[in-house]
Design an enzyme around this catalytic site. Structure first.
Site, PDB file in Angstrom:
ATOM      1  N   ASP A  82       0.851  -1.192   0.000  1.00 20.02           N
ATOM      2  CA  ASP A  82       0.000   0.000   0.000  1.00 20.02           C
ATOM      3  C   ASP A  82       0.892   1.250   0.000  1.00 20.02           C
ATOM      4  OD1 ASP A  82      -2.433   1.373   0.217  1.00 20.02           O
ATOM      5  OD2 ASP A  82      -2.405   1.354   2.409  1.00 20.02           O
ATOM      6  N   SER A 255      -8.871   2.663   8.563  1.00 20.13           N
ATOM      7  CA  SER A 255      -9.338   3.387   9.759  1.00 20.13           C
ATOM      8  C   SER A 255     -10.455   2.648  10.493  1.00 20.13           C
ATOM      9  CB  SER A 255      -9.817   4.785   9.377  1.00 20.13           C
ATOM     10  OG  SER A 255      -8.744   5.533   8.866  1.00 20.13           O
TER      11      SER A 255
HETATM   12  P1  13P Z   1      -9.069   4.819   5.392  1.00 18.72           P
HETATM   13  O1  13P Z   1      -8.224   5.709   6.222  1.00 18.72           O
HETATM   14  O2  13P Z   1     -10.321   5.516   4.955  1.00 18.72           O
HETATM   15  O3  13P Z   1      -9.369   3.526   6.056  1.00 18.72           O
HETATM   16  O4  13P Z   1      -8.261   4.494   4.036  1.00 18.72           O
HETATM   17  C1  13P Z   1      -7.268   3.497   4.018  1.00 18.72           C
HETATM   18  C2  13P Z   1      -6.449   3.518   2.772  1.00 18.72           C
HETATM   19  O5  13P Z   1      -6.750   4.149   1.792  1.00 18.72           O
HETATM   20  C3  13P Z   1      -5.232   2.712   2.781  1.00 18.72           C
HETATM   21  O6  13P Z   1      -4.485   2.873   1.623  1.00 18.72           O
HETATM   22  O1  G3H Z   2      -3.062   5.070   3.560  1.00 14.93           O
HETATM   23  C1  G3H Z   2      -2.792   4.905   4.723  1.00 14.93           C
HETATM   24  C2  G3H Z   2      -3.110   3.613   5.395  1.00 14.93           C
HETATM   25  O2  G3H Z   2      -4.199   3.799   6.273  1.00 14.93           O
HETATM   26  C3  G3H Z   2      -1.899   3.073   6.079  1.00 14.93           C
HETATM   27  O3  G3H Z   2      -1.615   3.805   7.218  1.00 14.93           O
HETATM   28  O4  G3H Z   2       0.759   4.422   6.873  1.00 14.93           O
HETATM   29  O5  G3H Z   2      -0.302   4.525   9.155  1.00 14.93           O
HETATM   30  O6  G3H Z   2       0.195   2.324   8.089  1.00 14.93           O
HETATM   31  P1  G3H Z   2      -0.139   3.766   7.862  1.00 14.93           P
HETATM   32 ZN    ZN Z   3      -4.549   4.829   0.810  1.00 17.34          ZN
END
Ligand code: 13P
Ligand code: G3H
Ligand code: ZN
Length: 307
Positions: A82, A255
């Protein structure tokens, strides 16, 4: 079951108008909660690992946790990076066995974003790995980078970006944002823009980041037990369901998992002030992850029984 690539998952999701949930994993309880929900719902899943998760748990630990989960699972699971910030982190994850990576060049100028995405695509495709890229900017917090305003994705640029970079899926900005404070007033997504992008890229899988719904009962529960989450607000579930019918094949959720765990751990401590065994409070937290993911699969993604 071995790690799967998103190709067939997205192709079917696109055709049938549902989406695959991409859930962020950081520790064993989160992996287990998500996997239990997916197994009960018979839903395909994406487990995604951020740079923050790699730093917190270590890539080897995260991969071993995922491998343990897969060795017991009989549902298809993608393991995805991610928000990869550069070529090197994408390469490390490809080399480490991920089946999908995101290169997030959304903060770079258009040409630079294309150039690095292209480089990641070349390395990934030679190894059978899927590449998600991003065009446009989401407001909110992301790996400690805070963007005050969003820049919505331009449909013409999206087409050019996909053609020139060769990315397999594209994250777009239409009004969602990361974190638990997404809207000051009424929640609103730019569906016109989404429909335009999706009609100009027929059959092409789009991705929505920042797609937690921040269910108010969990905000209230956390606040009841001492949290200070006033004004937390997410994307209404029915809006996400609608997006899943307009070419969005992957919906990112982090989240809501954090919120479910935190509310339940706070409650547990309030009701058991004598408790200090981590297993005692992590067990309800893991159950809360499972129930939250199950709720997403049913109400938001529509991915139950799609195996
Ligand atoms: P949220 O903060 O809305 O859960 O989004 C998560 C996200 O986009 C991780 O890449
Ligand atoms: O896009 C953000 C995701 O919620 C991941 O969050 O970078 O705190 O692990 P993090
Ligand atoms: Zn994201």
């Amino acid at each position: 079951m071995p790690i799967t690539t998103p190709r067939e998952m997205f192709a079917r999701a696109y055709k049938e108008g549902y989406a695959i949930g991409a859930f962020n994993v950081n520790n064993m309880e989160i992996v287990q909660g998500i996997m239990q929900a997916g197994a009960e719902e018979r839903s395909p899943l994406i487990l995604q690992v951020s740079a923050g998760a790699r730093a917190y748990a270590g890539q080897t630990y995260i991969m071993k946790l995922v491998e343990a989960a897969l060795s017991e699972a009989d549902i298809p699971v993608v393991v995805h990076l991610d928000h990869g910030a550069d070529f090197d982190i994408c390469k490390a994850c490809i080399d480490g066995g991920f089946s999908s990576v995101m290169f997030d060049g959304s903060h770079f100028p258009f040409e630079k974003n294309i150039e690095i995405t292209r480089q990641v695509v070349e390395y990934a495709h030679e190894r059978g790995v899927w590449v998600e890229a991003e065009l446009g900017q989401l407001a909110g917090v992301e790996d400690d980078v805070h963007a005050e305003h969003s820049i919505y994705t331009d449909p013409d640029q999206a087409v050019e970006f996909v053609q020139r970079s060769g990315c397999d899926s594209l994250a777009i900005a239409i009004g969602t944002s990361h974190g638990a404070y997404k809207f000051k007033g009424e929640a609103k997504l730019d569906f016109e823009r989404l429909d335009k992008i999706s009609s100009m890229l027929p059959g092409y899988p789009l991705v929505l980041h920042g797609a937690s719904s921040v269910p108010q009962e969990f905000v209230e529960m956390a606040n009841q037990y001492g949290a200070k989450l006033g004004g937390a607000k997410g994307v209404p579930e029915e809006m996400l369901r609608k997006a899943a019918k307009s070419g969005v094949c992957k919906i990112n959720i982090d989240s809501d998992i954090r919120l479910a765990m935190t509310a339940n751990i706070r409650k547990y401590f309030a009701e058991h002030p004598e408790a200090f065994d981590p297993r005692a409070y992590l067990k309800p937290a893991r159950q809360a992850v499972k129930e939250m993911v199950q709720r997403k699969i049913r109400n938001v993604l529509g991915s139950s029984h799609k195996i």
